[in-house]
Write a protein that holds these residues in place. Structure first.
Motif, PDB file in Angstrom:
ATOM      1  N   ASN A  55     -12.190  20.997  -1.790  1.00  0.00           N
ATOM      2  CA  ASN A  55     -11.319  21.485  -2.683  1.00  0.00           C
ATOM      3  C   ASN A  55     -10.041  20.869  -2.335  1.00  0.00           C
ATOM      4  N   GLN A  56      -9.824  20.015  -1.250  1.00  0.00           N
ATOM      5  CA  GLN A  56      -8.509  19.408  -0.944  1.00  0.00           C
ATOM      6  C   GLN A  56      -8.532  17.987  -1.279  1.00  0.00           C
ATOM      7  N   ALA A  57      -8.619  17.606  -2.692  1.00  0.00           N
ATOM      8  CA  ALA A  57      -9.009  16.533  -3.121  1.00  0.00           C
ATOM      9  C   ALA A  57      -8.121  15.188  -2.564  1.00  0.00           C
ATOM     10  N   ALA A  58      -6.718  15.352  -2.656  1.00  0.00           N
ATOM     11  CA  ALA A  58      -5.850  14.520  -2.172  1.00  0.00           C
ATOM     12  C   ALA A  58      -5.984  14.115  -0.517  1.00  0.00           C
ATOM     13  N   ARG A  59      -6.275  15.106   0.210  1.00  0.00           N
ATOM     14  CA  ARG A  59      -6.480  14.928   1.519  1.00  0.00           C
ATOM     15  C   ARG A  59      -7.683  14.467   1.860  1.00  0.00           C
ATOM     16  N   MET A  60      -8.748  14.727   1.137  1.00  0.00           N
ATOM     17  CA  MET A  60     -10.174  14.102   1.319  1.00  0.00           C
ATOM     18  C   MET A  60      -9.813  12.457   0.967  1.00  0.00           C
ATOM     19  N   ALA A  61      -9.391  12.296  -0.120  1.00  0.00           N
ATOM     20  CA  ALA A  61      -9.139  10.912  -0.352  1.00  0.00           C
ATOM     21  C   ALA A  61      -8.520  10.123   0.804  1.00  0.00           C
ATOM     22  N   ARG A  62      -7.259  10.726   1.240  1.00  0.00           N
ATOM     23  CA  ARG A  62      -6.649  10.103   2.393  1.00  0.00           C
ATOM     24  C   ARG A  62      -7.496   9.820   3.478  1.00  0.00           C
ATOM     25  N   GLU A 184      -7.786 -13.782  16.589  1.00  0.00           N
ATOM     26  CA  GLU A 184      -8.409 -14.914  17.253  1.00  0.00           C
ATOM     27  C   GLU A 184      -8.994 -15.683  15.936  1.00  0.00           C
ATOM     28  N   TRP A 185      -8.967 -15.297  14.768  1.00  0.00           N
ATOM     29  CA  TRP A 185      -9.672 -16.150  13.755  1.00  0.00           C
ATOM     30  C   TRP A 185      -8.889 -17.453  13.594  1.00  0.00           C
ATOM     31  N   PRO A 186      -9.570 -18.379  13.041  1.00  0.00           N
ATOM     32  CA  PRO A 186      -8.932 -19.755  13.205  1.00  0.00           C
ATOM     33  C   PRO A 186      -7.701 -19.821  12.331  1.00  0.00           C
ATOM     34  N   GLU A 187      -6.675 -20.718  12.822  1.00  0.00           N
ATOM     35  CA  GLU A 187      -5.202 -20.678  12.146  1.00  0.00           C
ATOM     36  C   GLU A 187      -5.325 -21.454  11.024  1.00  0.00           C
ATOM     37  N   ASP A 188      -6.110 -22.390  10.922  1.00  0.00           N
ATOM     38  CA  ASP A 188      -6.382 -23.378   9.867  1.00  0.00           C
ATOM     39  C   ASP A 188      -6.887 -23.078   8.612  1.00  0.00           C
ATOM     40  N   HIS A 189      -7.389 -21.659   8.505  1.00  0.00           N
ATOM     41  CA  HIS A 189      -8.008 -21.016   7.533  1.00  0.00           C
ATOM     42  C   HIS A 189      -7.084 -20.408   6.542  1.00  0.00           C
ATOM     43  N   GLY A 190      -5.780 -20.485   6.915  1.00  0.00           N
ATOM     44  CA  GLY A 190      -4.703 -19.777   6.016  1.00  0.00           C
ATOM     45  C   GLY A 190      -4.800 -18.423   5.977  1.00  0.00           C
ATOM     46  N   PHE A 191      -5.117 -17.444   6.984  1.00  0.00           N
ATOM     47  CA  PHE A 191      -5.324 -16.106   6.604  1.00  0.00           C
ATOM     48  C   PHE A 191      -3.909 -15.616   6.399  1.00  0.00           C
ATOM     49  N   PHE A 192      -4.015 -14.597   5.322  1.00  0.00           N
ATOM     50  CA  PHE A 192      -2.877 -13.822   5.199  1.00  0.00           C
ATOM     51  C   PHE A 192      -3.156 -12.442   4.726  1.00  0.00           C
ATOM     52  N   PHE A 193      -1.806 -11.538   5.006  1.00  0.00           N
ATOM     53  CA  PHE A 193      -2.065 -10.292   4.776  1.00  0.00           C
ATOM     54  C   PHE A 193      -1.723  -9.876   3.018  1.00  0.00           C
ATOM     55  N   ALA A 194      -2.710  -8.911   2.797  1.00  0.00           N
ATOM     56  CA  ALA A 194      -2.398  -8.299   1.517  1.00  0.00           C
ATOM     57  C   ALA A 194      -2.759  -6.843   1.245  1.00  0.00           C
ATOM     58  N   LYS A 195      -2.437  -6.437   0.300  1.00  0.00           N
ATOM     59  CA  LYS A 195      -2.752  -4.863  -0.144  1.00  0.00           C
ATOM     60  C   LYS A 195      -3.346  -4.621  -1.326  1.00  0.00           C
ATOM     61  N   LEU A 196      -3.809  -3.343  -1.376  1.00  0.00           N
ATOM     62  CA  LEU A 196      -4.200  -2.876  -2.701  1.00  0.00           C
ATOM     63  C   LEU A 196      -3.026  -1.953  -3.346  1.00  0.00           C
ATOM     64  N   ASP A 197      -2.184  -2.447  -4.226  1.00  0.00           N
ATOM     65  CA  ASP A 197      -1.275  -1.485  -4.936  1.00  0.00           C
ATOM     66  C   ASP A 197      -1.850  -0.543  -5.802  1.00  0.00           C
ATOM     67  N   ILE A 198      -2.059   0.820  -5.494  1.00  0.00           N
ATOM     68  CA  ILE A 198      -3.262   1.771  -6.085  1.00  0.00           C
ATOM     69  C   ILE A 198      -2.591   2.131  -7.321  1.00  0.00           C
ATOM     70  N   LYS A 199      -3.390   2.186  -8.394  1.00  0.00           N
ATOM     71  CA  LYS A 199      -2.796   2.584  -9.849  1.00  0.00           C
ATOM     72  C   LYS A 199      -3.671   3.741 -10.168  1.00  0.00           C
ATOM     73  N   ASN A 200      -4.884   3.919  -9.640  1.00  0.00           N
ATOM     74  CA  ASN A 200      -5.966   5.056 -10.018  1.00  0.00           C
ATOM     75  C   ASN A 200      -6.678   5.375  -8.915  1.00  0.00           C
ATOM     76  N   ILE A 201      -7.226   6.836  -8.681  1.00  0.00           N
ATOM     77  CA  ILE A 201      -8.007   6.991  -7.612  1.00  0.00           C
ATOM     78  C   ILE A 201      -8.997   8.237  -8.160  1.00  0.00           C
ATOM     79  N   LEU A 202     -10.131   7.812  -8.025  1.00  0.00           N
ATOM     80  CA  LEU A 202     -11.393   8.607  -8.216  1.00  0.00           C
ATOM     81  C   LEU A 202     -12.189   9.198  -7.290  1.00  0.00           C
ATOM     82  N   LEU A 203     -12.404  10.277  -7.012  1.00  0.00           N
ATOM     83  CA  LEU A 203     -13.176  11.076  -5.834  1.00  0.00           C
ATOM     84  C   LEU A 203     -14.418  11.701  -6.195  1.00  0.00           C
ATOM     85  N   LEU A 204     -15.401  11.313  -5.394  1.00  0.00           N
ATOM     86  CA  LEU A 204     -16.513  12.324  -5.522  1.00  0.00           C
ATOM     87  C   LEU A 204     -16.836  12.830  -4.271  1.00  0.00           C
ATOM     88  N   ASP A 205     -16.585  14.140  -4.184  1.00  0.00           N
ATOM     89  CA  ASP A 205     -16.701  14.795  -2.747  1.00  0.00           C
ATOM     90  C   ASP A 205     -17.532  15.991  -2.980  1.00  0.00           C
TER      91      ASP A 205
END
Length: 230
Positions: A55-62, A184-205
């Motif tokens: 019953n603590q939905a937001a906390r469960m999602a986090r 340690e992953w290969p530098e020449d693979h162009g790895f970059f950081f990204a995030k999910l900008d959250i717009k909607n959250i569904l929870l089944l608990d």
């Protein structure tokens, strides 16, 4: 000590290869390399704590987001012969170091990765994480489809981060502390950081169907709770 094969990058041929941004690497690349057990041994949060009450939905999602080291991310495919179909792929994740949850899932991804090509054309995506990824559901004999084996679906937009930015530096700390092999992953693979900008959250608990967790409530809560609250 045996080696674990890590499938790092897959890239599929697109209909018009000339339309690909060169920053997204070459086509038809499969890059596999081996890492030792020690490289991945410490990348999982080890906890015997039960999740928050249902019953603590937001906390469960986090809680689910913070304790998940990986998730399944769905995109809209741009490659033949599945153009327009949903396409799910596994990504390593972190919303922060073990003691510093942010609620925002961060990723470290190469532009050669097949989903990156989808996201380049349509950055709308959904990310699913489940308690089945830890020990709780197996301890309770819950099948992954059992509602009590809670899962969360975060929908939003995929956003590339600038490495030198404050959030980019936090993403590096979040990911590298939970996935120590990543630097340690290969530098020449162009790895970059990204995030999910959250717009909607569904929870089944729990039984009774999925519920929508307001995004503001989600970010105002935290994954921690007192066991005696149950």
């Amino acid at each position: 000590m045996f080696a674990v094969l890590l499938l790092l990058c897959l890239s599929a041929t697109v209909r018009d290869s000339s339309s690909l941004n060169l920053n997204f690497g070459a086509n038809n690349v499969i890059d596999i390399f081996a890492v030792s057990d020690n490289d991945i041994a410490n990348n999982t949060i080890v906890t015997d704590d039960d999740p928050p009450p249902h019953n603590q939905a937001a906390r469960m999602a986090r809680y689910i987001t913070h304790t998940s080291n990986w998730g399944a991310m769905a995109t809209v495919a741009v490659r033949e012969p599945i153009v327009g179909f949903p396409f799910a792929n596994i990504f390593s994740l972190s919303d922060g170091p073990v003691d510093q949850s942010s609620g925002t899932p961060y990723m470290y991804i190469s532009p050669w990765e097949i989903s990156a090509q989808d996201l380049r054309q349509n950055n709308q995506t959904s990310l699913t994480m489940s308690l089945a990824q830890g020990s709780y559901c197996s301890r309770m004999s819950y099948d992954p489809e059992d509602p009590r084996c809670a899962h969360v679906i975060l929908t939003g937009t995929f956003v590339k981060l600038t490495k030198e930015s404050e959030e980019g530096q936090f993403a590096a700390k979040a990911l590298f502390s939970r996935h120590p092999v990543m630097p340690e992953w290969p530098e020449d693979h162009g790895f970059f950081f990204a995030k999910l900008d959250i717009k909607n959250i569904l929870l089944l608990d729990f039984f009774g169907g999925v519920i929508t967790v307001p995004v503001e409530e989600y970010f105002n809560d935290s994954p921690e709770y007192e066991q005696n609250m149950m």
